[in-house]
Enzyme design. Structure first.
Site, mmCIF file in Angstrom:
data_model
loop_
_atom_site.group_PDB
_atom_site.id
_atom_site.type_symbol
_atom_site.label_atom_id
_atom_site.label_comp_id
_atom_site.label_asym_id
_atom_site.label_seq_id
_atom_site.Cartn_x
_atom_site.Cartn_y
_atom_site.Cartn_z
ATOM 1 N N LYS A 52 0.843 -1.200 0.000
ATOM 2 C CA LYS A 52 0.000 0.000 0.000
ATOM 3 C C LYS A 52 0.881 1.253 0.000
ATOM 4 O O LYS A 52 0.612 2.218 -0.703
ATOM 5 C CB LYS A 52 -0.951 -0.028 1.210
ATOM 6 N N GLN A 96 -4.597 -2.130 9.383
ATOM 7 C CA GLN A 96 -4.468 -3.430 8.726
ATOM 8 C C GLN A 96 -5.087 -4.520 9.600
ATOM 9 O O GLN A 96 -4.756 -4.661 10.776
ATOM 10 C CB GLN A 96 -2.978 -3.734 8.458
ATOM 11 N N ASP A 119 -11.013 2.599 4.057
ATOM 12 C CA ASP A 119 -11.159 1.141 3.933
ATOM 13 C C ASP A 119 -12.638 0.734 3.944
ATOM 14 O O ASP A 119 -12.976 -0.408 3.642
ATOM 15 C CB ASP A 119 -10.435 0.464 5.110
#
Ligand code: NAP
Length: 291
Positions: A52, A96, A119
């Site tokens: 990322k 994450q 996200d």
């Protein structure tokens, strides 16, 4: 033999479009910024977070990476997120997943400011897209759709797959892939069946699918005799077998019957990261316009 849907190529196409938007934002004095938070040292998570960061770098998106000890307390993690919520140069915050067991994942995701939830896992983002009936409206209203399902939708649409009226079978019902992709397909007027580990007669259900999305995490689970001739197959699975990455679909077998199929690697994976970048840029545009 099926045609391949190359996620790599489509991701490049989307990144080229995105680069123009980023350049435009920079001309107006705004550089999009993403903060990624990694807790612990899971090898897979380390790779995902690094990729990322690399994607940000290649597009000119500012990024900060926080590598936190696996024993970090809930309070300390939430207080870092609150700090990032206030920072003007950060447009998106990504934690994450999965997190270590002692942390309350739902509460941590809920501490991200909804306007930085790139996200798409905050209750607010989930609620907004569950309430929206039409995929085009979701795009028009620039909702933060979760990256993997969003990437799958963009693949299907860019490949001109007819979704309206199609029978779509989704294998898996996780919060990050199965459930949201089912909702997105529904919002594009597909008729959707969701299967899980307790589903009976799975092979027959799969055979009815014009579109089959496999997201179960079982290597080469979907075989040729489980699919319809001409099916479009999206393989989300990432499974390590003998040091190789394979999907949830037996590619060699199923590609003989499918009309279109995604490979693993090089299918859904590159799209996932790219859609995170798309959401980050959308957030930056919103922050610039709304102050
Ligand atoms: P997950 O949270 O483990 O969920 C797996 C789902 O599959 C569950 O709903 C489970 O059913 C179902 N399932 C398991 N065995 C099954 C079986 N034999 N028949 C039918 N359903 C079955 O996994 P996930 O996070 O959704 O991820 C799925 C796969 O996609 C993994 O390989 C993951 O690494 C990969 N992934 C890839 C990307 C990407 O960018 N390419 C992104 C995310 C995930 P129950 O609910 O009944 O347990």
């Amino acid at each position: 033999m099926a045609n391949i849907i190359s996620g790599k190529e489509l991701a490049e196409e989307i990144k080229a479009e995105l680069k123009l938007k980023i350049d435009e934002l920079k001309r107006k004095g705004k550089t999009p910024g993403l903060a990624t938070i990694l807790v612990g040292k899971s090898p897979a998570s380390i790779i995902y977070v690094r990729n990322k960061g690399l994607a940000c770098e290649s597009l000119g998106i500012y990024s900060e990476q926080y590598n936190l000890d696996e024993n970090i307390t809930q309070e300390d993690l939430v207080s870092l997120i609150h700090k990032l919520n206030q920072e003007d140069k950060i447009d998106g915050i990504l934690v994450q997943l999965p997190l270590p067991k002692h942390l309350d994942e739902m509460n941590i995701l809920a501490s991200i400011s909804p306007d930085k939830d790139v996200d798409g896992f905050h209750f607010y983002s989930v609620g907004r897209f569950f309430c929206e009936k039409d995929y085009n409206n979701m795009k028009k209203n620039k909702l933060f759709l979760p990256a993997t399902p969003y990437g799958i939708m963009e693949m299907l649409i860019r490949k001109n797959i007819k979704l309206e009226g199609a029978n779509a079978v989704v294998l898996g019902r996780s919060n990050i892939v199965g459930k949201p992709i089912a909702m997105l397909l529904l919002s594009a007027n597909a008729t959707v069946t969701i299967c899980h580990s307790k589903t009976q007669d799975l092979a027959n259900i799969c055979k009815n699918g014009d579109i089959l999305i496999a997201a179960i995490g079982k290597p080469k689970f979907v075989k040729q005799d489980m699919v319809k001739e001409g099916v479009v197959v999206i393989d989300v699975g990432i499974n390590r077998v003998d040091d190789k990455i394979v999907g949830d679909v037996d590619f060699d077998e199923v590609s003989k019957k499918a009309s279109l199929i995604t490979p693993v690697p090089g299918g859904v994976g590159p799209m996932t990261i790219t859609m995170l970048m798309v959401n980050t840029v959308v957030s930056a545009e919103r922050h610039l316009n709304e102050g």
